[in-house]
Design an enzyme around this catalytic site. Structure first.
Site, PDB file in Angstrom:
ATOM      1  N   GLY A  97       0.712  -1.330  -0.071  1.00 30.57           N
ATOM      2  CA  GLY A  97      -0.128  -0.212   0.015  1.00 30.57           C
ATOM      3  C   GLY A  97       0.875   1.031  -0.010  1.00 30.57           C
ATOM      4  O   GLY A  97       0.723   2.057  -0.761  1.00 30.57           O
ATOM      5  N   ARG A 126      -8.468  -1.183  -3.043  1.00 28.13           N
ATOM      6  CA  ARG A 126      -8.434  -0.337  -1.911  1.00 28.13           C
ATOM      7  C   ARG A 126      -8.339   0.997  -2.299  1.00 28.13           C
ATOM      8  O   ARG A 126      -7.549   1.479  -3.494  1.00 28.13           O
ATOM      9  CB  ARG A 126      -6.851  -0.576  -1.249  1.00 28.13           C
ATOM     10  CG  ARG A 126      -6.648  -1.944  -0.573  1.00 28.13           C
ATOM     11  CD  ARG A 126      -5.223  -2.007  -0.119  1.00 28.13           C
ATOM     12  NE  ARG A 126      -4.893  -1.395   1.081  1.00 28.13           N
ATOM     13  CZ  ARG A 126      -3.768  -1.397   1.850  1.00 28.13           C
ATOM     14  NH1 ARG A 126      -2.790  -2.243   1.585  1.00 28.13           N
ATOM     15  NH2 ARG A 126      -3.348  -0.413   2.645  1.00 28.13           N
ATOM     16  N   SER A 173      -2.546   8.385   6.161  1.00 29.86           N
ATOM     17  CA  SER A 173      -1.404   9.404   6.426  1.00 29.86           C
ATOM     18  C   SER A 173      -0.402   9.239   5.161  1.00 29.86           C
ATOM     19  O   SER A 173       0.245   9.997   4.971  1.00 29.86           O
ATOM     20  CB  SER A 173      -0.722   9.312   7.658  1.00 29.86           C
ATOM     21  OG  SER A 173       0.243   7.837   7.719  1.00 29.86           O
ATOM     22  N   GLN A 174      -0.571   8.069   4.563  1.00 27.34           N
ATOM     23  CA  GLN A 174       0.169   7.719   3.535  1.00 27.34           C
ATOM     24  C   GLN A 174      -0.114   8.586   2.099  1.00 27.34           C
ATOM     25  O   GLN A 174       0.681   9.048   1.395  1.00 27.34           O
ATOM     26  CB  GLN A 174       0.247   6.258   2.771  1.00 27.34           C
ATOM     27  CG  GLN A 174       0.756   5.386   3.930  1.00 27.34           C
ATOM     28  CD  GLN A 174       0.556   4.058   3.632  1.00 27.34           C
ATOM     29  OE1 GLN A 174       0.084   3.617   2.603  1.00 27.34           O
ATOM     30  NE2 GLN A 174       0.787   3.097   4.618  1.00 27.34           N
ATOM     31  N   SER A 200      -3.214   9.835  12.653  1.00 26.00           N
ATOM     32  CA  SER A 200      -1.815   9.051  12.444  1.00 26.00           C
ATOM     33  C   SER A 200      -0.894  10.491  12.124  1.00 26.00           C
ATOM     34  O   SER A 200       0.289  10.436  11.334  1.00 26.00           O
ATOM     35  CB  SER A 200      -1.914   8.416  11.203  1.00 26.00           C
ATOM     36  OG  SER A 200      -2.651   7.267  11.183  1.00 26.00           O
ATOM     37  N   ASP A 325      -0.913   0.626  13.572  1.00 27.02           N
ATOM     38  CA  ASP A 325      -0.228  -0.669  13.162  1.00 27.02           C
ATOM     39  C   ASP A 325      -0.089  -1.451  14.419  1.00 27.02           C
ATOM     40  O   ASP A 325       0.426  -2.448  14.232  1.00 27.02           O
ATOM     41  CB  ASP A 325       0.746  -0.504  12.349  1.00 27.02           C
ATOM     42  CG  ASP A 325       0.645  -0.115  10.889  1.00 27.02           C
ATOM     43  OD1 ASP A 325      -0.518  -0.197  10.350  1.00 27.02           O
ATOM     44  OD2 ASP A 325       1.487   0.262  10.054  1.00 27.02           O
ATOM     45  N   LYS A 352      -6.809  -1.723   5.433  1.00 27.35           N
ATOM     46  CA  LYS A 352      -5.501  -2.030   5.408  1.00 27.35           C
ATOM     47  C   LYS A 352      -5.496  -3.494   4.467  1.00 27.35           C
ATOM     48  O   LYS A 352      -6.183  -3.442   3.598  1.00 27.35           O
ATOM     49  CB  LYS A 352      -4.836  -2.428   6.948  1.00 27.35           C
ATOM     50  CG  LYS A 352      -4.970  -1.215   7.572  1.00 27.35           C
ATOM     51  CD  LYS A 352      -3.907  -0.325   7.325  1.00 27.35           C
ATOM     52  CE  LYS A 352      -3.579   0.688   8.246  1.00 27.35           C
ATOM     53  NZ  LYS A 352      -2.302   1.700   8.246  1.00 27.35           N
ATOM     54  N   ARG A 356      -8.940  -5.337   9.047  1.00 25.11           N
ATOM     55  CA  ARG A 356      -8.160  -5.973  10.252  1.00 25.11           C
ATOM     56  C   ARG A 356      -9.045  -6.041  11.620  1.00 25.11           C
ATOM     57  O   ARG A 356      -9.057  -6.885  12.400  1.00 25.11           O
ATOM     58  CB  ARG A 356      -7.176  -5.116  10.474  1.00 25.11           C
ATOM     59  CG  ARG A 356      -5.780  -5.143   9.651  1.00 25.11           C
ATOM     60  CD  ARG A 356      -4.796  -4.337  10.163  1.00 25.11           C
ATOM     61  NE  ARG A 356      -3.517  -4.730   8.929  1.00 25.11           N
ATOM     62  CZ  ARG A 356      -2.314  -3.944   8.941  1.00 25.11           C
ATOM     63  NH1 ARG A 356      -2.393  -2.779   9.760  1.00 25.11           N
ATOM     64  NH2 ARG A 356      -1.475  -4.526   8.209  1.00 25.11           N
ATOM     65  N   LYS A 428       6.378  -9.436   3.836  1.00 21.66           N
ATOM     66  CA  LYS A 428       5.961  -7.823   3.550  1.00 21.66           C
ATOM     67  C   LYS A 428       6.497  -6.959   4.483  1.00 21.66           C
ATOM     68  O   LYS A 428       6.855  -5.818   3.780  1.00 21.66           O
ATOM     69  CB  LYS A 428       4.573  -7.661   3.728  1.00 21.66           C
ATOM     70  CG  LYS A 428       3.891  -6.341   3.524  1.00 21.66           C
ATOM     71  CD  LYS A 428       2.444  -6.367   3.566  1.00 21.66           C
ATOM     72  CE  LYS A 428       1.632  -4.947   3.360  1.00 21.66           C
ATOM     73  NZ  LYS A 428       2.130  -4.422   1.951  1.00 21.66           N
TER      74      LYS A 428
END
Length: 446
Positions: A97, A126, A173-174, A200, A325, A352, A356, A428
Site C-alpha cells: 500500500g 483499496r 497518512s500515506q 496518524s 499498526d 489495510k 483488520r 511484507k
C-alpha cells in the site's frame, strides 16, 4: 488440479476473506508453532520499512545516485526499489500500500513518461481517489484503468506548479505523506491544509523529519497546515534505523512468556525515534514489560533490552489513532494475558491489507474470545469467553494476506501450540521472523 484453483479464484472474488480462508485452509502452507519455556535471545530487527520507503522516494527525487544504508529487505521496500531502478511501463507493486501511494505521487510529478501502476487483487479494491483527486488539482495526468477510484492507474508524469491544496485530515497518512514528499520539486512548493480531525500525525511528522534530513524546508505553520518550500532535496549518505513495529512482537513475547527472567535484546533501535510505533514501549510498560537502552545518545541506534517489570494494569483503554499498526499486537497480547480492553481510533483498519477489525474478531473467536466492534472504529473485549474458557486445541489462524496477522498471533504460541496459515506473508515487513523465532527457542513445523 486446475478445477480447485478455478473455484478458489471465484470464491476469492465474491466472498469475504474470512470465508475464503476457512474453506481452503487445508490447501494453505502452515507453520505449527510451539513456544519456548525459556525466553533469552538477541535479535537483529529489520530496518524500518516506513523510513526506508520514504528515503527511497526522496533519494530518487534527488537523482538517485546515493542509496540509503541499511535499507529494509521486506517486500514493500523491494518493490519500490525495483520500480525506481527499472521503471518498466507496467509497475506491479503487489500488496504494498505504501508503494502504491508514494509511487503515484512520484510518477505524477516527475518526467518519467507514462506508466501503469497496479498491484494484487486486494490492492485493486483499496481506495486511492482522494490522492488522485489531490494530484489532479495540482495538474497531474492520472486515469483509472478499470474502476473509478481504485488502482490500476495510468500516470503520465510532468513537472507541476504546486501551490495551495486542501485534503481531509482523517484519511490515510500515506496520502498526505505522498503529497508532502513531492512538495520540494513543485515549482511553487506546496501548502497543504488538512481539514477536520488529523489522524496518524506521527507518520506525517516522520515524513517531514525524513524530508528535512535531505535538506527540505517543510514544517507545520499551524495546527492544521504544512508548508513545503520549493527547494530541491540535497543528496547525502543516510543510515536507516531499525523497525519499532517489528520490536512490538518481541515486547508481546516478553509479556506473554511464563519465564519470569525473560530477556530479549533488540539491536538497532533509537531512543527518541520519530517512528510512531515507538510508542509501543509505553503501552507495554502498562502490561508488564520494562525497556532499557544501552545508550541514549540522540540519533544513534543502540541496543534495547526488554524484561518483565512484574506489574500490569487490570484493564486497558487506548486510542490507536496515532499508531494503528500496533493494534493487532496489543489485541493479541491483551487476550493472551486476560486483560479486558476498549480500543478506539481504529477507523483505518478496515482499509489495510485486509479488514483488520473483522479479522481480529474472527481469529480471536477461534480461541474462545468474544470481541465486539463499534462504528468500525472501536474494538472491545469485556473478558467474555465462549463456554467460559480458552479453546486451546487445534487453533489455526488465518492471515488474510496480512503480515501483521501472522506476526501478532504467533507469540500466542507461548500460551498454547498454534497454527499460522500462509506464514510467508511476513515477508511484507519482517522476512526473517520465523528464523528469529527458531533462534529464540520456538519450535516451528512446516
Amino acid at each position: 488440479m486446475k478445477l480447485p484453483n478455478f473455484f478458489r479464484n471465484i470464491f476469492l472474488f465474491f466472498l469475504s476473506p474470512c470465508f475464503f480462508c476457512c474453506i481452503f485452509a487445508d490447501d494453505m502452507t502452515k507453520n505449527t508453532i510451539t513456544g519456548t519455556k525459556q525466553l533469552r535471545t538477541t535479535v537483529k530487527l529489520p530496518a524500518s520499512k516506513s523510513i526506508s520507503n520514504r528515503a527511497l522516494i526522496i533519494c530518487a527525487l534527488t537523482g538517485g545516485e546515493i542509496l540509503p544504508e541499511n535499507l529494509s529487505d521486506c517486500d514493500d521496500t523491494e518493490v519500490i526499489l525495483e520500480a525506481l531502478q527499472k521503471m518498466p511501463e507496467v509497475i506491479n507493486i503487489k500488496a504494498a500500500g505504501t508503494a502504491m501511494r508514494f509511487m503515484t505521487a512520484f510518477l505524477a510529478t516527475t518526467e518519467h513518461g507514462t506508466h501503469v501502476l497496479t498491484g494484487t487483487e486486494r490492492m485493486k479494491h483499496r481506495p486511492i481517489k482522494i490522492l488522485v483527486d489531490a494530484l489532479r488539482q495540482l495538474g497531474a495526468h492520472i486515469d483509472y484503468e478499470e474502476e473509478e477510484g481504485f488502482p490500476p492507474l495510468r500516470i503520465t508524469g510532468q513537472r507541476l506548479q504546486g501551490g495551495y491544496l486542501e485534503i481531509a485530515g482523517n484519511v490515510s497518512s500515506q496520502f498526505i505523506s505522498a503529497l508532502l514528499m513531492v512538495g520540494p520539486i513543485l515549482e511553487k512548493g506546496l501548502t497543504l491544509h488538512l481539514h477536520g480531525d488529523i489522524i496518524s500525525r506521527p507518520y506525517i511528522d516522520l515524513t517531514l523529519w525524513t524530508m528535512r534530513e535531505f535538506g527540505a524546508e517543510a514544517e507545520w505553520t499551524s495546527i492544521d497546515t504544512i508548508k513545503v518550500a520549493p527547494k530541491p532535496y540535497t543528496p547525502r549518505p543516510y543510515y536507516i534505523e531499525n523497525d519499532w513495529s517489528a520490536a512490538s512482537y518481541w515486547y508481546e513475547m516478553v509479556a506473554l512468556s511464563s519465564d519470569r527472567e525473560a530477556e530479549v535484546t533488540l539491536e538497532g533501535l533509537m531512543d527518541g525515534s520519530k517512528q510512531g510505533d515507538s510508542s509501543v514501549r509505553y503501552i507495554f510498560s502498562l502490561m508488564g514489560v520494562r525497556t532499557s537502552f544501552l545508550s541514549r545518545e540522540s540519533g544513534k541506534p543502540t541496543r534495547v533490552t526488554l524484561r518483565k517489570n512484574g506489574h500490569r494494569i487490570p484493564r486497558l483503554k487506548y486510542d490507536f489513532t496515532n499508531a494503528p499498526d500496533l493494534a493487532q499486537t496489543i489485541v493479541a497480547t491483551c487476550c493472551g494475558l486476560g486483560i479486558p480492553f476498549h480500543f478506539t481510533g481504529l477507523q483505518t483498519l478496515k482499509f489495510k491489507e485486509t479488514d483488520r477489525i473483522t479479522a481480529l474478531i474472527n481469529e480471536t473467536a477461534k480461541m474462545g474470545f468474544r470481541l465486539h466492534a463499534v462504528n468500525d472504529s472501536e474494538l472491545i473485549w469485556d473478558g467474555e469467553m465462549e463456554d467460559g474458557k480458552w479453546q486451546m486445541e487445534d487453533v489455526s489462524i488465518d492471515t488474510y494476506d496480512d503480515h501483521r496477522m501472522a506476526l501478532a498471533f504467533a507469540p500466542l504460541s507461548l500460551k498454547m501450540p498454534i497454527c499460522i496459515n500462509n506464514p510467508q506473508v511476513v515477508t511484507k515487513s519482517y522476512p526473517h521472523y520465523w528464523e528469529d523465532l527458531k533462534a529464540a527457542g520456538f519450535q516451528i513445523e512446516n
